[in-house]
Write a protein that holds these residues in place. Sequence first.
Motif, mmCIF file in Angstrom:
data_model
loop_
_atom_site.group_PDB
_atom_site.id
_atom_site.type_symbol
_atom_site.label_atom_id
_atom_site.label_comp_id
_atom_site.label_asym_id
_atom_site.label_seq_id
_atom_site.Cartn_x
_atom_site.Cartn_y
_atom_site.Cartn_z
ATOM 1 N N GLY A 198 -2.634 13.156 -2.661
ATOM 2 C CA GLY A 198 -1.388 12.734 -2.696
ATOM 3 C C GLY A 198 -1.302 11.202 -2.060
ATOM 4 O O GLY A 198 -1.975 10.497 -2.188
ATOM 5 N N GLN A 199 0.172 11.142 -1.952
ATOM 6 C CA GLN A 199 0.568 10.085 -1.460
ATOM 7 C C GLN A 199 2.080 10.108 -0.957
ATOM 8 O O GLN A 199 2.691 11.037 -1.171
ATOM 9 C CB GLN A 199 0.485 8.914 -2.604
ATOM 10 N N GLY A 200 2.298 8.997 0.201
ATOM 11 C CA GLY A 200 3.173 8.884 0.886
ATOM 12 C C GLY A 200 4.600 8.308 -0.208
ATOM 13 O O GLY A 200 4.037 7.627 -1.170
ATOM 14 N N THR A 201 5.860 8.718 -0.067
ATOM 15 C CA THR A 201 6.825 8.281 -1.088
ATOM 16 C C THR A 201 6.832 6.622 -0.928
ATOM 17 O O THR A 201 7.075 5.903 -1.774
ATOM 18 C CB THR A 201 8.144 9.040 -0.647
ATOM 19 N N TYR A 202 6.446 6.293 0.515
ATOM 20 C CA TYR A 202 6.766 4.845 0.760
ATOM 21 C C TYR A 202 5.832 4.380 1.463
ATOM 22 O O TYR A 202 4.662 5.100 2.124
ATOM 23 C CB TYR A 202 7.970 4.860 1.715
ATOM 24 N N THR A 203 5.566 3.032 1.708
ATOM 25 C CA THR A 203 4.502 2.358 2.217
ATOM 26 C C THR A 203 4.870 2.551 3.826
ATOM 27 O O THR A 203 5.814 3.028 4.183
ATOM 28 C CB THR A 203 4.283 0.784 2.186
ATOM 29 N N GLU B 14 7.696 0.324 4.645
ATOM 30 C CA GLU B 14 8.979 0.988 4.292
ATOM 31 C C GLU B 14 9.560 1.996 4.977
ATOM 32 O O GLU B 14 10.598 2.163 5.395
ATOM 33 C CB GLU B 14 8.758 1.428 2.844
ATOM 34 N N GLN B 15 8.672 3.085 5.431
ATOM 35 C CA GLN B 15 8.717 4.392 6.162
ATOM 36 C C GLN B 15 9.380 3.770 7.445
ATOM 37 O O GLN B 15 10.292 4.330 7.976
ATOM 38 C CB GLN B 15 7.836 5.063 6.275
ATOM 39 N N LYS B 16 8.933 2.943 7.974
ATOM 40 C CA LYS B 16 9.240 2.408 9.493
ATOM 41 C C LYS B 16 10.757 1.802 9.086
ATOM 42 O O LYS B 16 11.515 2.063 10.196
ATOM 43 C CB LYS B 16 8.461 1.104 9.939
ATOM 44 N N ARG B 17 11.080 1.144 7.962
ATOM 45 C CA ARG B 17 12.384 0.474 7.831
ATOM 46 C C ARG B 17 13.392 1.419 7.981
ATOM 47 O O ARG B 17 14.500 1.673 8.330
ATOM 48 C CB ARG B 17 12.403 -0.368 6.632
ATOM 49 N N PRO C 267 9.701 -0.956 -10.094
ATOM 50 C CA PRO C 267 8.430 -0.154 -9.680
ATOM 51 C C PRO C 267 8.914 0.907 -8.858
ATOM 52 O O PRO C 267 8.157 1.770 -8.668
ATOM 53 C CB PRO C 267 8.171 -1.531 -8.665
ATOM 54 N N THR C 268 10.191 0.954 -8.041
ATOM 55 C CA THR C 268 10.359 2.031 -7.317
ATOM 56 C C THR C 268 10.399 3.307 -8.197
ATOM 57 O O THR C 268 10.355 4.691 -7.549
ATOM 58 C CB THR C 268 11.862 1.849 -6.532
ATOM 59 N N LEU C 269 10.862 3.030 -9.497
ATOM 60 C CA LEU C 269 10.692 4.371 -10.311
ATOM 61 C C LEU C 269 9.315 4.560 -10.880
ATOM 62 O O LEU C 269 8.768 5.864 -11.186
ATOM 63 C CB LEU C 269 11.872 4.197 -11.301
ATOM 64 N N GLU C 270 8.786 3.381 -11.372
ATOM 65 C CA GLU C 270 7.469 3.467 -12.045
ATOM 66 C C GLU C 270 6.306 4.394 -11.154
ATOM 67 O O GLU C 270 5.490 4.964 -12.033
ATOM 68 C CB GLU C 270 7.173 1.957 -12.458
ATOM 69 N N LYS C 271 6.467 4.266 -9.941
ATOM 70 C CA LYS C 271 5.341 4.677 -9.141
ATOM 71 C C LYS C 271 5.558 6.207 -9.181
ATOM 72 O O LYS C 271 4.483 6.956 -8.889
ATOM 73 C CB LYS C 271 5.468 4.151 -7.691
ATOM 74 N N HIS C 272 6.594 6.591 -9.556
ATOM 75 C CA HIS C 272 6.552 8.363 -9.744
ATOM 76 C C HIS C 272 6.777 8.753 -11.270
ATOM 77 O O HIS C 272 7.305 9.747 -11.641
ATOM 78 C CB HIS C 272 7.929 8.679 -9.036
#
Length: 542
Positions: free
Chosen positions: A317-322, A325-328, A169-174
């Motif tokens: 557009g969209q952020g790379t992370y939720t 996730e960005q907070k982490r 999923p981390t690849l599929e979203k891109h």
Amino acid sequence: MVDQIFFNGIIITMDRAQPTAEAVAVKHGEIVRVGSTDDILVLGQPKTELIDLKGAALLPGFIEAHGHPLFSALCWGDPVIDIRAVHTPTYDAALAKIRRRVAKAKPGEYIMAVGLDSTLHDGVREPSLEELDGIAPDNPLSITVFNFHAAYLNSKAIEACGLSGDLDPTLEKHVFRDKQGRPTRFTENAFWHARDIFFEKCGKDRAVRELREWLSKYSAAGYTTAAEIGMFPDWAGYFEAVRKQETLPIRIRVYEAGILDKHYMSKLGSGDDHFRTIGIKFWADGSIFAGTAAVSRPYLNTDLTIKKLNLPIDNRGQGTYTVNEQKRLMTAAISQGWQLAVHTQGDATVDVTLDLYEELFKKYPNANGPCRLEHCTTMRPDQVERAHRLGVVCSFFNPLAYYWGDPMRADMFGPGRGDAILPFGTAARLGMRVSYHCDSPMTWPDPMLCLYFATTRKTQSGKVIGPGEQVDIATALRAVTIDAAYHLQMEHLVGSIFEGKRADFVVLDQSPLSVDPENLRSIRVLETYVDGIRVQPVAERK
């Protein structure tokens, strides 16, 4: 005894208490005296090197607070095919260039072209999978866009990079797919995965050779310090290979690439004055030109955005992370004492990032700063004010607007939002210490271009965008010297000609303070010095 005395020139110190001087004395690579010619010449002894500037201008060496010399080395040079619009102006010419290279390739050889530009290539269209397979039926082929945030792969490349079938999923979203569900365009994480496989195929020797060339490009442009901002673990060892054989011609400050829930490979503060790891950088969103920068108001629906860039209607557009996730990512860096730099192209991403900075600063009031925002292309004035209030600084990508400001204004955002891009004038009026950068490999190291756009706001067509964001040359110079040093936590070491700092200098044939801003790009770099050692005799002083 002093080792060197620089005199008989225009010395611009970037020290507010003493903005100019007549002479500078250096001992063991350190500036020991700044003042009048008479006061400093008396310090000389028979072995002192007297460096007659012959009227040239001596400044602290330029500093690129957001650079990628190693990434540039990996991306360019043989066997990469350069199809940038600057010298290959049409899409058909770019494809012809790729076909010529394919004809010479061995079966199975991985071929990479770089520079596809939907904004500047005449007749450009999005290449289909059939088109790419037809160009290179026997070779993995990738065509990378000019901003290095996306690529198009043929079937052989998709298979060779392990991007066929069901993806994580981390690849599929891109991954963008065609109507048949086949992957065609790969952005961000998916593109990085394919890119790194190509780098690996090219071998370490090639990367080390090209790194030497790129370090020299920075030095020749007048830079004495640059960041390597976003170092991936797989790239470890390239700088060390060069350093084992020679002294680097510029100082390097490394920001490791932050990867979600992965331990850092580097040790905070490891290195020395010439090469040190200081921070973590990650990409909170993508690229304006890939449609992956998260903006609060949608892109315009134009021929460029819908047909050439193949973006959806009313794309935001969209952020790379939720957000979680960005907070982490941000928490991991700040809690462990790293300086943090966050790639933020879209204003919606800036909002999320400032929210998180504000929250984390309350929990970690002694966060290692200055914490940074990178590029800040569509950042709004209210966000600049908020960032400054929080103590967050901005590094602006000036050549982005010089080369691509026209299509951004006309076809992507419209006049109002287009004029407001890169609000460094607003930041300067608020008192924020900003930096300007060239972000190679997207544009070549060129501090004079950064200064030119900052003072004129002129694009390459000669159009002025956002004249209210212009700054004077003295302010602009700080963004490529002392304030850039502040961004890299090096203000104590470099960035101004001041007693006790290192003798890192650039010699210019004219003073930037005395030429019309229109002529800034005609100023030539004559020499650069690091620790008082001449590392780049670019041209002879007359």
